[in-house]
Design a protein around this motif. Structure first.
Motif, PDB file in Angstrom:
ATOM      1  N   SER A 190     -90.727  48.272  73.548  1.00 61.17           N
ATOM      2  CA  SER A 190     -90.726  46.812  73.441  1.00 61.17           C
ATOM      3  C   SER A 190     -91.071  46.168  74.783  1.00 61.17           C
ATOM      4  CB  SER A 190     -89.395  46.292  72.897  1.00 61.17           C
ATOM      5  OG  SER A 190     -88.333  46.621  73.748  1.00 61.17           O
ATOM      6  N   ARG A 191     -90.644  46.793  75.878  1.00 61.14           N
ATOM      7  CA  ARG A 191     -91.000  46.287  77.204  1.00 61.14           C
ATOM      8  C   ARG A 191     -92.526  46.394  77.410  1.00 61.14           C
ATOM      9  NH1 ARG A 191     -88.140  49.347  81.731  1.00 61.14           N
ATOM     10  NH2 ARG A 191     -86.416  48.758  80.398  1.00 61.14           N
ATOM     11  N   ALA A 192     -93.105  47.535  77.049  1.00 60.53           N
ATOM     12  CA  ALA A 192     -94.554  47.727  77.193  1.00 60.53           C
ATOM     13  C   ALA A 192     -95.324  46.751  76.312  1.00 60.53           C
ATOM     14  CB  ALA A 192     -94.920  49.167  76.855  1.00 60.53           C
ATOM     15  N   LEU A 193     -94.886  46.591  75.074  1.00 61.84           N
ATOM     16  CA  LEU A 193     -95.554  45.673  74.150  1.00 61.84           C
ATOM     17  C   LEU A 193     -95.497  44.243  74.683  1.00 61.84           C
ATOM     18  CD1 LEU A 193     -97.040  45.297  71.469  1.00 61.84           C
ATOM     19  CD2 LEU A 193     -94.814  45.081  70.363  1.00 61.84           C
ATOM     20  N   ALA A 194     -94.357  43.849  75.230  1.00 64.40           N
ATOM     21  CA  ALA A 194     -94.220  42.498  75.787  1.00 64.40           C
ATOM     22  C   ALA A 194     -95.173  42.297  76.967  1.00 64.40           C
ATOM     23  CB  ALA A 194     -92.780  42.253  76.216  1.00 64.40           C
ATOM     24  N   GLN A 195     -95.323  43.316  77.796  1.00 60.03           N
ATOM     25  CA  GLN A 195     -96.248  43.207  78.924  1.00 60.03           C
ATOM     26  C   GLN A 195     -97.693  43.111  78.432  1.00 60.03           C
ATOM     27  OE1 GLN A 195     -94.447  46.600  81.246  1.00 60.03           O
ATOM     28  NE2 GLN A 195     -94.958  45.227  82.927  1.00 60.03           N
ATOM     29  N   LEU A 196     -98.062  43.959  77.495  1.00 59.94           N
ATOM     30  CA  LEU A 196     -99.430  43.957  76.984  1.00 59.94           C
ATOM     31  C   LEU A 196     -99.767  42.645  76.273  1.00 59.94           C
ATOM     32  CD1 LEU A 196     -99.679  47.628  75.701  1.00 59.94           C
ATOM     33  CD2 LEU A 196    -100.826  46.637  77.705  1.00 59.94           C
ATOM     34  N   ALA A 197     -98.788  42.023  75.658  1.00 55.99           N
ATOM     35  CA  ALA A 197     -99.011  40.760  74.955  1.00 55.99           C
ATOM     36  C   ALA A 197     -99.413  39.641  75.916  1.00 55.99           C
ATOM     37  CB  ALA A 197     -97.773  40.369  74.157  1.00 55.99           C
ATOM     38  N   THR A 198     -99.150  39.813  77.213  1.00 57.89           N
ATOM     39  CA  THR A 198     -99.529  38.790  78.197  1.00 57.89           C
ATOM     40  C   THR A 198    -100.941  38.997  78.736  1.00 57.89           C
ATOM     41  OG1 THR A 198     -98.686  39.989  80.138  1.00 57.89           O
ATOM     42  CG2 THR A 198     -97.115  38.592  78.919  1.00 57.89           C
ATOM     43  N   TRP A 199    -101.557  40.131  78.429  1.00 58.98           N
ATOM     44  CA  TRP A 199    -102.905  40.396  78.928  1.00 58.98           C
ATOM     45  C   TRP A 199    -103.896  39.510  78.189  1.00 58.98           C
ATOM     46  CZ3 TRP A 199    -104.093  46.218  80.109  1.00 58.98           C
ATOM     47  CH2 TRP A 199    -103.100  46.730  80.963  1.00 58.98           C
ATOM     48  N   PRO A 200    -104.812  38.854  78.909  1.00 57.36           N
ATOM     49  CA  PRO A 200    -105.719  37.917  78.249  1.00 57.36           C
ATOM     50  C   PRO A 200    -106.694  38.569  77.267  1.00 57.36           C
ATOM     51  CG  PRO A 200    -106.282  38.180  80.570  1.00 57.36           C
ATOM     52  CD  PRO A 200    -104.986  38.898  80.355  1.00 57.36           C
ATOM     53  N   ASP A 201    -107.025  39.843  77.450  1.00 58.74           N
ATOM     54  CA  ASP A 201    -107.980  40.515  76.559  1.00 58.74           C
ATOM     55  C   ASP A 201    -107.330  41.130  75.330  1.00 58.74           C
ATOM     56  OD1 ASP A 201    -110.022  39.883  78.283  1.00 58.74           O
ATOM     57  OD2 ASP A 201    -109.998  41.808  79.315  1.00 58.74           O
ATOM     58  N   LEU A 202    -106.007  41.006  75.209  1.00 56.50           N
ATOM     59  CA  LEU A 202    -105.284  41.637  74.104  1.00 56.50           C
ATOM     60  C   LEU A 202    -104.527  40.609  73.279  1.00 56.50           C
ATOM     61  CD1 LEU A 202    -103.743  44.753  75.885  1.00 56.50           C
ATOM     62  CD2 LEU A 202    -105.775  44.671  74.447  1.00 56.50           C
ATOM     63  N   SER A 203    -104.334  40.941  72.013  1.00 54.55           N
ATOM     64  CA  SER A 203    -103.485  40.121  71.152  1.00 54.55           C
ATOM     65  C   SER A 203    -102.683  41.051  70.253  1.00 54.55           C
ATOM     66  CB  SER A 203    -104.319  39.146  70.317  1.00 54.55           C
ATOM     67  OG  SER A 203    -105.221  39.859  69.505  1.00 54.55           O
ATOM     68  N   GLN A 204    -101.498  40.600  69.877  1.00 62.49           N
ATOM     69  CA  GLN A 204    -100.686  41.397  68.962  1.00 62.49           C
ATOM     70  C   GLN A 204    -101.327  41.356  67.586  1.00 62.49           C
ATOM     71  OE1 GLN A 204     -96.630  39.811  70.344  1.00 62.49           O
ATOM     72  NE2 GLN A 204     -96.256  41.925  69.726  1.00 62.49           N
ATOM     73  N   ALA A 205    -101.192  42.468  66.861  1.00 59.45           N
ATOM     74  CA  ALA A 205    -101.834  42.594  65.554  1.00 59.45           C
ATOM     75  C   ALA A 205    -100.999  43.487  64.652  1.00 59.45           C
ATOM     76  CB  ALA A 205    -103.234  43.187  65.728  1.00 59.45           C
ATOM     77  N   VAL A 206    -101.341  43.472  63.395  1.00 55.55           N
ATOM     78  CA  VAL A 206    -100.750  44.395  62.434  1.00 55.55           C
ATOM     79  C   VAL A 206    -101.582  45.674  62.498  1.00 55.55           C
ATOM     80  CG1 VAL A 206    -100.265  44.807  60.001  1.00 55.55           C
ATOM     81  CG2 VAL A 206     -99.979  42.514  60.966  1.00 55.55           C
ATOM     82  N   PRO A 207    -100.953  46.831  62.718  1.00 58.43           N
ATOM     83  CA  PRO A 207    -101.736  48.063  62.819  1.00 58.43           C
ATOM     84  C   PRO A 207    -102.399  48.435  61.498  1.00 58.43           C
ATOM     85  CG  PRO A 207     -99.398  48.565  62.828  1.00 58.43           C
ATOM     86  CD  PRO A 207     -99.523  47.070  62.865  1.00 58.43           C
ATOM     87  N   SER A 208    -103.598  48.983  61.589  1.00 60.93           N
ATOM     88  CA  SER A 208    -104.333  49.361  60.383  1.00 60.93           C
ATOM     89  C   SER A 208    -103.610  50.439  59.594  1.00 60.93           C
ATOM     90  CB  SER A 208    -105.737  49.836  60.740  1.00 60.93           C
ATOM     91  OG  SER A 208    -105.673  50.943  61.612  1.00 60.93           O
ATOM     92  N   CYS A 209    -102.769  51.229  60.281  1.00 56.62           N
ATOM     93  CA  CYS A 209    -102.022  52.276  59.581  1.00 56.62           C
ATOM     94  C   CYS A 209    -100.807  51.700  58.860  1.00 56.62           C
ATOM     95  CB  CYS A 209    -101.585  53.361  60.565  1.00 56.62           C
ATOM     96  SG  CYS A 209    -100.452  52.775  61.834  1.00 56.62           S
TER      97      CYS A 209
END
Length: 131
Positions: free
Chosen positions: A5-24
């Motif tokens: 959850s810490r990693a996901l929260a950090q990645l969510a702040t990156w301008p080139d990334l967005s949270q999504a529903v995984p295809s799996c």
């Protein structure tokens, strides 16, 4: 707060990334404009799409890491988050994955398939001799 959850929260702040529903359909994901980058399947396991080119380029380093598993035939690697240093490794590899996606397709790349979780691979040590 878990390492994932810490990693996901950090990645969510990156301008080139967005949270999504995984295809799996399992867990949470982050995507770039070029497609999915990472699937967080549990509090400890993350599948990361590096592309064949990036896996070939970093094969020795990936092989030497106890936190990473490669499934032959997959453009995805699985990371086990057991320590804060594993989160740092994940963030570094997400940067590599973004660069690999932005470089465009490699003629040696196989078509992108589902993440390792869909393959039932889990966190199983794979033989990297063929890479």
């Amino acid at each position: 707060m878990t390492l994932a959850s810490r990693a996901l929260a950090q990645l969510a702040t990156w301008p080139d990334l967005s949270q999504a529903v995984p295809s799996c359909g399992l867990g949470q994901a982050v995507s770039s404009a070029q497609g999915e980058i990472a699937h967080f399947h549990s509090d400890r396991d993350v599948d990361l799409r590096l592309t064949d080119r990036a896996i070939r380029r970093f094969a020795k380093d990936l092989r030497d890491s106890g936190a990473i598993r490669i499934v032959p035939g997959s453009q995805w690697v699985t990371l086990r988050l057991d320590a804060a240093s594993d989160v740092d490794l994940l963030l570094t590899l997400v940067s590599v994955a973004l660069q690999a996606q932005q470089a465009g397709p490699d003629p040696l790349d196989r078509p992108a398939a589902g993440c390792n979780d869909q393959r039932g691979a889990g966190f199983v040590k794979a033989d990297l001799g063929g890479i």
